[in-house]
Design an enzyme around this catalytic site. Structure first.
Site, PDB file in Angstrom:
ATOM      1  N   HIS A   1      -6.287  -1.797  15.564  1.00  0.00           N
ATOM      2  CA  HIS A   1      -6.525  -1.160  14.128  1.00  0.00           C
ATOM      3  C   HIS A   1      -6.227  -2.032  12.799  1.00  0.00           C
ATOM      4  CE1 HIS A   1      -6.389   2.591  11.688  1.00  0.00           C
ATOM      5  NE2 HIS A   1      -5.577   1.689  10.753  1.00  0.00           N
ATOM      6  N   GLU A   2      -5.122  -2.694  12.860  1.00  0.00           N
ATOM      7  CA  GLU A   2      -4.845  -3.566  11.797  1.00  0.00           C
ATOM      8  C   GLU A   2      -5.776  -4.853  11.657  1.00  0.00           C
ATOM      9  OE1 GLU A   2      -3.166  -1.977   9.770  1.00  0.00           O
ATOM     10  OE2 GLU A   2      -2.107  -0.910  11.181  1.00  0.00           O
TER      11      GLU A   2
ATOM     12  N   GLU B   1       0.874  -0.965   0.135  1.00  0.00           N
ATOM     13  CA  GLU B   1      -0.006  -0.093   0.011  1.00  0.00           C
ATOM     14  C   GLU B   1       0.753   1.152   0.143  1.00  0.00           C
ATOM     15  OE1 GLU B   1      -2.837   0.284   3.318  1.00  0.00           O
ATOM     16  OE2 GLU B   1      -3.758   2.250   2.530  1.00  0.00           O
TER      17      GLU B   1
ATOM     18  N   HIS C   1      -9.455  -3.660  10.255  1.00  0.00           N
ATOM     19  CA  HIS C   1      -9.214  -3.376   9.005  1.00  0.00           C
ATOM     20  C   HIS C   1      -9.723  -4.675   8.146  1.00  0.00           C
ATOM     21  CE1 HIS C   1      -7.820   0.417   7.731  1.00  0.00           C
ATOM     22  NE2 HIS C   1      -6.467   0.227   8.275  1.00  0.00           N
TER      23      HIS C   1
ATOM     24  N   GLY D   1       3.691   2.243  10.659  1.00  0.00           N
ATOM     25  CA  GLY D   1       3.361   1.521  11.949  1.00  0.00           C
ATOM     26  C   GLY D   1       3.072   0.046  11.603  1.00  0.00           C
ATOM     27  N   ALA D   2       2.019  -0.232  10.576  1.00  0.00           N
ATOM     28  CA  ALA D   2       2.014  -1.698  10.228  1.00  0.00           C
ATOM     29  C   ALA D   2       1.061  -1.580   9.137  1.00  0.00           C
ATOM     30  CB  ALA D   2       1.122  -2.328  11.484  1.00  0.00           C
ATOM     31  N   MET D   3       0.717  -2.817   8.602  1.00  0.00           N
ATOM     32  CA  MET D   3       0.185  -3.065   7.617  1.00  0.00           C
ATOM     33  C   MET D   3      -0.965  -4.253   7.638  1.00  0.00           C
ATOM     34  SD  MET D   3      -0.629  -1.843   4.233  1.00  0.00           S
ATOM     35  CE  MET D   3      -2.075  -2.670   3.453  1.00  0.00           C
ATOM     36  N   GLU D   4      -2.311  -3.816   7.108  1.00  0.00           N
ATOM     37  CA  GLU D   4      -3.276  -4.915   7.298  1.00  0.00           C
ATOM     38  C   GLU D   4      -3.383  -5.967   6.251  1.00  0.00           C
ATOM     39  OE1 GLU D   4      -3.772  -1.607   6.516  1.00  0.00           O
ATOM     40  OE2 GLU D   4      -5.218  -1.224   5.153  1.00  0.00           O
ATOM     41  N   ASN D   5      -2.473  -6.481   5.434  1.00  0.00           N
ATOM     42  CA  ASN D   5      -2.613  -7.457   4.351  1.00  0.00           C
ATOM     43  C   ASN D   5      -3.415  -8.549   4.867  1.00  0.00           C
ATOM     44  OD1 ASN D   5       0.072  -6.061   3.269  1.00  0.00           O
ATOM     45  ND2 ASN D   5       1.010  -6.957   5.054  1.00  0.00           N
TER      46      ASN D   5
HETATM   47  N1  B3K Z   1      -2.931   0.886   5.601  1.00  0.00           N
HETATM   48  C1  B3K Z   1      -1.601   1.008   6.276  1.00  0.00           C
HETATM   49  C2  B3K Z   1      -0.753   2.392   5.944  1.00  0.00           C
HETATM   50  C3  B3K Z   1      -0.360   2.375   4.465  1.00  0.00           C
HETATM   51  C4  B3K Z   1       0.561   3.431   4.203  1.00  0.00           C
HETATM   52  C5  B3K Z   1       1.193   3.637   2.747  1.00  0.00           C
HETATM   53  N2  B3K Z   1       2.152   4.572   2.734  1.00  0.00           N
HETATM   54  C6  B3K Z   1      -1.514   1.176   7.719  1.00  0.00           C
HETATM   55  C7  B3K Z   1      -2.842   1.444   8.143  1.00  0.00           C
HETATM   56  O1  B3K Z   1      -3.219   2.534   8.231  1.00  0.00           O
HETATM   57  O2  B3K Z   1      -3.301   0.617   9.016  1.00  0.00           O
HETATM   58 ZN    ZN Z   2      -5.221   1.915   8.921  1.00  0.00          ZN
END
Ligand code: B3K
Ligand code: ZN
Length: 868
Positions: free
Chosen positions: A296-297, A120, A300, A260-264
């Site tokens: 949060h993740e 993302e 998502h 911070g983190a990513m919700e893959n």
């Molecule tokens: N969705 C990601 C953020 C991605 C940032 C890309 N530059 C984390 C979050 O908001 O949960």
């Molecule tokens: Zn987010």
């Protein structure tokens, strides 16, 4: 290089082709990874014969269509055009990429010894040529191949379906994700880890495997993340009725991560900062951060993954909503008032600042050059305030009905912000017509209130005016629908019923016009009004409160947030007054009654200690700077310092008594224990400015058995420039040099060091063995804390701070522009400073503008700042 171009929300067009299924194969090697992508492509628009794919930093090896080599294509800047394609076909693309050389940390890269991805917003195009846009949803099958000894764990999204060994010491694992998803949710990880495992049984009885992967040796730091994950899963079932949908949920902690983190889907990748904690390495604040980011993740999965965004302009659809959900999660589990206060501090500080600057944009932006620049406080935090306002207007029950309808309508699709509001409106029957303007209008509205008590008719008249100042590229502003939460009190502190035209009125007023008058009946005496309760809208409130009224509200307001807010308004009054005095060469002064009001809160045993700590925490210098058209950094710094000393001296006895009384036994992370530590360390911060400061701080540092108290002591030593600072800093660095994450706390202190030679120190600190400009956590800790949170030293009159930032930005412009783009923020506010500083900062911006190969990320901000 061609000049970067902007994209406009109004230009949205659905894709000519879509991809329904993709099968990926990664043959992982450090410098030459082979990526084979086989996609099922289906034409969506009759006339389309050219398939345009996105791609960057790729070496194209071959293309096949339906099993036959295809040569009818052209590679352009950032894209691949495949000509004369049929209506439906199988497309094979082989590319080669170099993960080791990928310092952008976007696409596939190496973090320490592991391979990982970040896609993302538009990182998937660094992996293969693809329709890299969120409205193309495909089912993914991913085969990962790598050396077995070095990379025993091979992960991707969904469920693990097959695996095997190869004869050259390599092995493979195949993953399948049954849920169609956009490319930005793709993830891959390969590495050697320690794994913390648990299980969660969903409310419908499905068992989900939970796995947290951390660097070897860090297993004892993963437990809180696991607890937080389980709490999140439970909370989402209870409060939102939402259940997890795969058989496995994995979290991987990595050291090199841009945010911070990513919700893959099914495979979250986290900055290790938001996973790793034990009492020796993490502070209470770190624990709270882990809880909220894990939440949060996880949240998502429904708000972002099951329903995703049609285009990136809709980012707040998932981010604002998910921040709202994580805030509610933290508030339901912990202290609601303290959570609210901290969220509001972010709004009033950095978010309002963003609204005032050249990058000011609505929560749903209209124009974007680099999407990564729009993961902003406006999209996230103000976005969540907009969701919260709908929650306030509709109430929990209607809001949940709206959520349900939203999922019924949009599950499995890519939706828009309008879709969300429509679902809320349809489910509740409450009109949100004017409310929708919050999505398109940038800037912070100012709400000005006048009140008048009409003794002869026993009425109280409240006149509410709203005004939003023009923002760049948006001159005209319209009135917004503002939920304005008020309460009236009589002298005894009783709440007076609100009555209008003989009818009872709700305490949330609907302010929808530029000017509105509300007249309340049967008011027997001049009341005291509490307004914008709970910060019911992201606006600036202007009202001429007397000291007595504010002190009254600090004691009598029914909810804690309003009591805190009254305290903040009182502080603001005297900070402003003293800044003026200092500028006139007059001495600092503070009335006894103000100090007594704060003493009253400090001594109120009925209050939560964590809340008391918030009341006694002064607004920071950046927030204060936001109150001025032209900022006097030195005067603000001086006044904050004097205010600290004044409080410290006046309440030394109380601070001392409470400090000693709150000494607790063994460390626990229970909310109660955290609350007491928060207040105790707030007392210490004030005592740092008294004669006993050095002795108390040294003692606390020596006896502390946890990082919260250790850091609290060090922060006071740093802030108050105590003699014990040096020895503590050396001791800490000797102990923790091997651990970057812990050293970040030390780097932050170096960055915020108030000493005159702070910059020299920062430059010296960059040579520390634990420092690495390539690691975003290290860079943010040291460089960003100096540039953004040490205003007096960064804004040194000789411009040395500015030159330093330009040097750093110039380096990061090529290695990691995303991080550079965050660091440049202090420059964007240059117009708020005196002329000498303005022209120094402007000169730096001009230098940056002339850089060869200026990255899109910086280009967008530099241009906007210079045009302003
Ligand atoms: N969705 C990601 C953020 C991605 C940032 C890309 N530059 C984390 C979050 O908001 O949960
Ligand atoms: Zn987010």
């Amino acid at each position: 290089m061609t000049q970067p171009t902007a994209k406009y929300r109004s230009d949205y067009q659905s894709p000519d082709f879509t991809i329904t299924d993709i099968s990926l194969e990664f043959d992982l090697y450090d410098t030459a990874t082979k990526v084979l992508a086989v996609s099922k492509v289906i034409r969506q628009k009759d006339t389309a014969t050219t398939l345009e794919l996105d791609g960057d930093h790729l070496k194209l090896v071959r293309i096949e269509i339906n099993g036959v080599a295809w040569s009818d294509f052209a590679e352009g800047e950032g894209k691949l055009s495949v000509y004369n394609v049929p209506a439906e076909f199988e497309l094979l693309i082989e590319t080669e990429i170099n993960p080791e050389a990928n310092t952008l940390l976007e696409g596939l890269y190496k973090s320490g010894g592991a391979f990982c991805t970040q896609c993302e917003a538009e990182g998937f195009r660094n992996i293969t040529y693809y329709l890299d846009r969120p409205d193309v949803l495909a089912r993914y099958t991913t085969k990962v191949i790598a050396d077995k000894a070095q990379y025993p764990y091979l992960m991707s999204n969904g469920n693990r379906v097959d695996s095997g060994d190869l004869d050259n010491g390599r092995h493979w694992v195949q993953w399948q994700d049954p849920f169609p998803k956009p490319s930005y949710l793709f993830a891959l990880v390969a590495g050697d880890f320690d794994v913390l495992r648990d299980k969660y049984t969903t409310k419908s009885g499905r068992v989900v495997d939970l796995e947290i992967f951390v660097d070897k040796g860090n297993l004892d730091r993963a437990e809180y993340a696991m607890t937080s994950l389980i709490n999140s899963m439970k909370w989402d079932e209870e409060r939102f009725g939402l259940e997890y949908d795969l058989d496995i949920y994995m979290i991987v902690a990595v050291d090199f991560f841009n945010m911070g983190a990513m919700e893959n889907k099914g495979l979250n990748i986290f900055n290790s900062k938001y996973v790793l904690a034990n009492p020796n390495t993490a502070t209470d604040t770190d624990y709270q951060g882990i809880e909220s980011v894990i939440g949060h993740e996880y949240f998502h999965n429904w708000t972002g993954n099951r329903v995703t965004c049609r285009d990136w302009f809709q980012l707040s659809l998932k981010e604002g909503l998910t921040v709202f959900r994580d805030q509610e999660f933290s508030s339901d589990l912990g202290s609601r008032p303290v959570n609210r206060i901290n969220n509001v501090r972010i709004m009033r500080g950095p978010q309002f600042a963003e609204d005032r600057g050249p990058m000011s944009h609505p929560i749903r932006p209209d124009k974007v050059i680099e999407m990564n620049n729009f993961y902003t406080l406006t999209v996230y935090e103000k976005g969540s305030e907009v969701i919260r306002m709908m929650h306030t207007l509709l109430g929990e029950e209607n809001f949940q009905a709206g959520m349900k309808l939203y999922f019924e309508r949009h599950d499995g699709t890519a939706a828009t912000c309008d879709d969300f509001v429509q679902a809320m409106e349809d489910a509740s029957g409450i009109s949100l017509e004017r409310f929708r303007r919050w999505y398109s209008q940038a800037g912070t509205p100012v709400v000005t209130v006048d009140t008048e008590y009409l003794a002869d008719v026993k009425r109280y008249r409240v006149t509410v005016k709203q005004h939003t100042a023009p923002t760049p590229e948006q001159e005209e502003k319209l009135p917004l629908h503002i939920p304005f939460d008020i309460e009236l009190y009589n002298r005894q502190g009783d709440v007076l019923p609100l009555q209008c035209n003989g009818e009872a009125m709700h305490h949330v007023l609907n302010v929808t016009e530029a000017e509105q008058v509300f007249e309340f009946e049967n008011i027997d005496e001049q009341p005291v009004i509490s307004m914008l309760r709970e910060f019911s809208a992201p606006v600036i409130l202007e009202y001429d409160y007397s000291d007595d009224e504010l002190i009254f509200l600090m004691v009598h307001a029914r909810n804690e947030f309003a009591r805190w807010d009254a305290g903040q308004m009182l502080l603001a009054k005297y900070i402003k007054r003293n800044v003026e005095r200092v500028r006139q060469g007059e001495a600092f002064e503070l009335p006894e009654a103000v100090i007594d009001a704060f003493r009253g809160v400090l001594l109120d045993e009925k209050l939560d200690p964590a809340f008391i700590a918030e009341v006694l925490t002064l607004p920071n210098e950046n927030e204060i700077a936001g109150w001025y058209k032209t900022v006097d950094v030195d005067a603000i710094h001086q006044v904050v310092g004097e205010l600290e000393v004044a409080f410290a001296k006046a309440m030394e006895d109380e601070f001392t008594a409470i400090y000693h009384a709150l000494n607790q036994g063994a460390y626990t992370i229970e909310h109660d224990a955290m609350a007491k530590r928060a207040l105790r360390n707030t007392c210490l911060a004030y005592l740092g400015h008294t004669g006993q400061g050095n002795q108390l701080v040294s003692k606390q540092y020596q006896v502390s058995d946890n990082m919260t108290d250790t850091m609290a002591a060090m922060a006071v030593a740093n802030d108050a420039e105590l003699p014990c600072r040096e020895a503590q800093m050396t001791d800490f660095s000797d102990k923790w040099t091997h651990d970057g994450l812990v050293m970040d706390k030390w780097f932050i202190l170096q960055g915020k060091n108030p000493a005159e030679n702070a910059l020299e120190n920062v430059r010296e600190t960059m040579k520390h063995p634990a420092f690495d400009l390539k690691n975003p956590n290290r860079t943010r800790s040291l460089v960003a804390s100096f540039c953004a949170n040490n205003p007096v030293r960064f804004h040194a009159k000789d411009g040395s701070g500015y030159q330093f930032l330009t040097e750093i930005l110039t380096t990061l412009n090529t290695s990691n522009p995303q991080v550079a783009s965050r660091l440049i923020e202090p420059f964007l506010k240059y117009r708020q400073y005196d002329e000498a500083r303005q022209s120094l900062m402007r000169a730096e911006l001009e230098k940056l503008a002339k850089l060869e190969n200026l990255a899109k990320d910086l280009y967008e901000k530099v241009q906007k700042a210079l045009q302003q």
